[in-house]
Design a protein around this motif. Structure first.
Motif, short mmCIF file in Angstrom:
data_model
loop_
_atom_site.label_atom_id
_atom_site.label_comp_id
_atom_site.label_asym_id
_atom_site.label_seq_id
_atom_site.Cartn_x
_atom_site.Cartn_y
_atom_site.Cartn_z
N GLU A 174 0.81 -1.22 0.00
CA GLU A 174 0.00 0.00 0.00
C GLU A 174 0.85 1.26 0.00
O GLU A 174 0.36 2.35 -0.34
CB GLU A 174 -0.96 0.01 1.21
N HIS A 175 2.14 1.15 0.36
CA HIS A 175 3.04 2.30 0.38
C HIS A 175 3.94 2.35 -0.85
O HIS A 175 4.78 3.25 -0.95
CB HIS A 175 3.88 2.28 1.65
N ASP A 176 3.79 1.38 -1.74
CA ASP A 176 4.52 1.36 -3.01
C ASP A 176 6.03 1.53 -2.84
O ASP A 176 6.64 2.42 -3.45
CB ASP A 176 3.98 2.45 -3.95
N PRO A 177 6.67 0.68 -2.02
CA PRO A 177 8.13 0.79 -1.86
C PRO A 177 8.87 0.24 -3.08
O PRO A 177 8.30 -0.52 -3.89
CB PRO A 177 8.40 -0.08 -0.63
N ASN A 178 10.14 0.60 -3.20
CA ASN A 178 11.00 -0.01 -4.20
C ASN A 178 11.25 -1.47 -3.79
O ASN A 178 11.55 -1.74 -2.63
CB ASN A 178 12.33 0.75 -4.26
N ALA A 402 -5.30 -2.82 2.81
CA ALA A 402 -5.31 -3.40 1.46
C ALA A 402 -6.58 -3.02 0.71
O ALA A 402 -7.06 -3.79 -0.14
CB ALA A 402 -5.18 -4.92 1.55
N SER A 403 -7.11 -1.84 0.99
CA SER A 403 -8.36 -1.42 0.35
C SER A 403 -8.24 -1.37 -1.17
O SER A 403 -9.24 -1.53 -1.89
CB SER A 403 -8.79 -0.05 0.89
N TYR A 404 -7.03 -1.16 -1.68
CA TYR A 404 -6.81 -1.10 -3.12
C TYR A 404 -7.09 -2.45 -3.80
O TYR A 404 -7.20 -2.52 -5.03
CB TYR A 404 -5.37 -0.66 -3.41
#
Length: 482
Positions: A174-178, A402-404
């Protein structure tokens, strides 16, 4: 730049060393401090990761090794946190003790966030970039509790071993890390080196060479987690021996879980004799992967141990899972972090799922359901992509973070209702989240009770009386007693 790398298990240490040697943690000029936390229930009685056989050769990959338990003594690493007022004081003290300049930029590379000891280090080094190293199958699911604002604002990367090719870990997605991937062959090289270092320990247990016609049975400690009873756990392990016999193999290598009671060893030895199987006890303080590297079994059997994935991913062993259906039903609460590993292992051994890109060449693994004793081949004909199932279970576990994935979950469940995949979900959970497959609400619960109807009528009458005096009141704000 100084990297402060926190680990608590030897398997994590092996993963980190493999990342360092593969150049995935940055340039060699980076200064690396390994912080070792012993998170066991009784750390005084259990060796820390850096003190375990096979670790000595890996410690050369770091510029310094720190005993975190000694640093925070008498506190336990899992319980030690620090207040915002005291954190700067401790940071200054640790920088001095670890020879880090006050203005030097730091990167924290820690295990699971936001729990301690990783959480405590992010509190202390409040301006450091944060990266997470993931090991095992839990990294393919969500974390239990959300990150704090200061943590996710500093989150930089996720490092993980590619145990499931084509599957991206949902941890912190959800935080879109590398995301930095460690190929399994890089880790296998480190494991082989560790096995060479402990050849004497392996020899003392007759595990120092490949054992022809063997199967490795990995014990788990499910009874101590209150997932099943001790009697059920023993029966589960006995069924694993039946799987070995059915596979046509001649030797059982039994490796009990390090923290489990040893009460199952005797019954397993007797059962092996009854089945005509040679029994080798691998009760050694070594990683299961080291035993696999040394003995090269043809088959690895367990319930939902990560060892099944590492044995297959690192060494190409065939695998079998026993009792996963029973555990899926028993595991509680639904958010339990073991749910994703259990789901993955069951699905990949069910014959209905495979990894993306391997749908055509998946090996014939198998699952045996506790109670039935019936093996189910996991051939790849018609196998489905595992990703949608992981998405759906991840959303049901942590619907907020994880709503996405909500629409993914709806799409999956609409096609799963009434089929075998519903065993991965709980109807109460689906009802709470308003998802396909939810429970039907009884008719008598769809209407208000007589008492509630009287309250609503009384509220409406009160509203009309107040309106006559020019007063408007929101009915929802009226007190129940009128």
């Amino acid at each position: 730049m100084t990297q402060i790398i926190e680990i608590s298990t030897q398997y994590q240490l092996a993963n980190i060393s493999a990342l360092v040697r593969a150049g995935r943690l940055g340039e060699p000029k980076e200064r690396r401090i390994l912080v070792v936390a012993n998170n066991s229930f009784a750390p005084e009685l259990t060796p820390a990761a850096d003190a375990m056989p096979g670790s000595a050769g890996l410690l050369a990959d770091f510029d310094a090794v720190v005993d975190w338990n000694a640093t925070i003594w008498p506190n336990h690493p899992k319980a030690f946190g620090i207040s915002g007022e005291r954190a700067p004081i401790m940071e200054r003290a640790l920088r001095r003790e670890w020879d880090i300049d006050d203005d030097e930029q730091l990167e924290l590379i820690v295990e699971s966030l936001p729990s301690h000891p990783a959480g405590a280090l992010t509190q202390i080094f409040a301006t450091a970039d944060i990266s997470v190293h993931s090991d095992g199958l839990m990294s393919y699911g969500p974390i239990r509790n959300p990150l704090t604002l200061p943590q996710w604002q500093r989150l930089k990367s996720i490092y993980y071993t590619d145990l499931l090719p084509g599957i991206t870990p949902r941890q912190l997605a959800e935080h879109d890390p590398n995301r930095v991937v460690l190929p399994t062959d890089e880790l296998a090289g480190v494991i082989d080196e560790m096995a060479a270092e402990v050849v004497d320990e392996l020899a003392s247990a007759h595990l120092d060479a490949p054992i022809e016609g063997s199967a490795l049975v990995l014990g788990q400690y499910l009874a101590q987690l209150d997932l099943i009873t001790a009697e059920e756990e023993l029966d589960l392990h006995l069924q694993m021996l039946d799987v070995v016999k059915a596979a046509g193999l001649t030797t059982v290598i039994f490796k009990p879980h390090p923290t489990s009671a040893r009460t199952t060893t005797g019954p397993l030895r007797r059962r092996s004799e009854e089945l005509g199987l040679d029994f080798v006890l691998a009760d050694v303080p070594l990683l299961a992967e080291i035993v696999v590297s040394a003995t090269r079994p043809e088959l690895v059997v367990s319930c939902f141990s990560t060892g099944l994935a590492t044995a297959k991913g690192l060494y190409g062993c065939e695998t079998a899972a026993v009792g996963t259906t029973k555990l899926l039903d028993a595991l509680a609460p639904y958010q339990n972090s073991n749910r994703i590993p259990l789901t993955i292992i069951d699905a990949l051994h069910s014959g209905r799922y495979s990894l993306p890109g391997t749908l055509a060449e998946a090996g014939p693994s198998s699952r045996v359901d506790a109670g039935s004793g019936a093996a189910t081949g996991a051939g790849s004909d018609g196998a489905k992509n595992l990703n949608p199932l992981i998405d759906a279970v991840t959303y049901c576990m942590q619907s907020d973070s994880a709503s996405y994935l909500r629409q993914n979950a709806i799409d999956f469940l609409e096609g799963a209702v009434g089929g075998p995949d519903m065993k991965y979900f709980k109807r109460k959970r689906l009802t709470k989240l308003d998802l396909p497959g939810q429970q039907e609400i009884p008719l008598h619960r769809k209407t208000l009770s007589a008492a509630k109807q009287r309250l609503v009528l009384k509220a409406k009458r009160t509203q009309h009386v107040l309106k006559d005096y020019g007063i408007t009141v929101d009915p929802s704000k009226l007190r129940k007693n009128g």
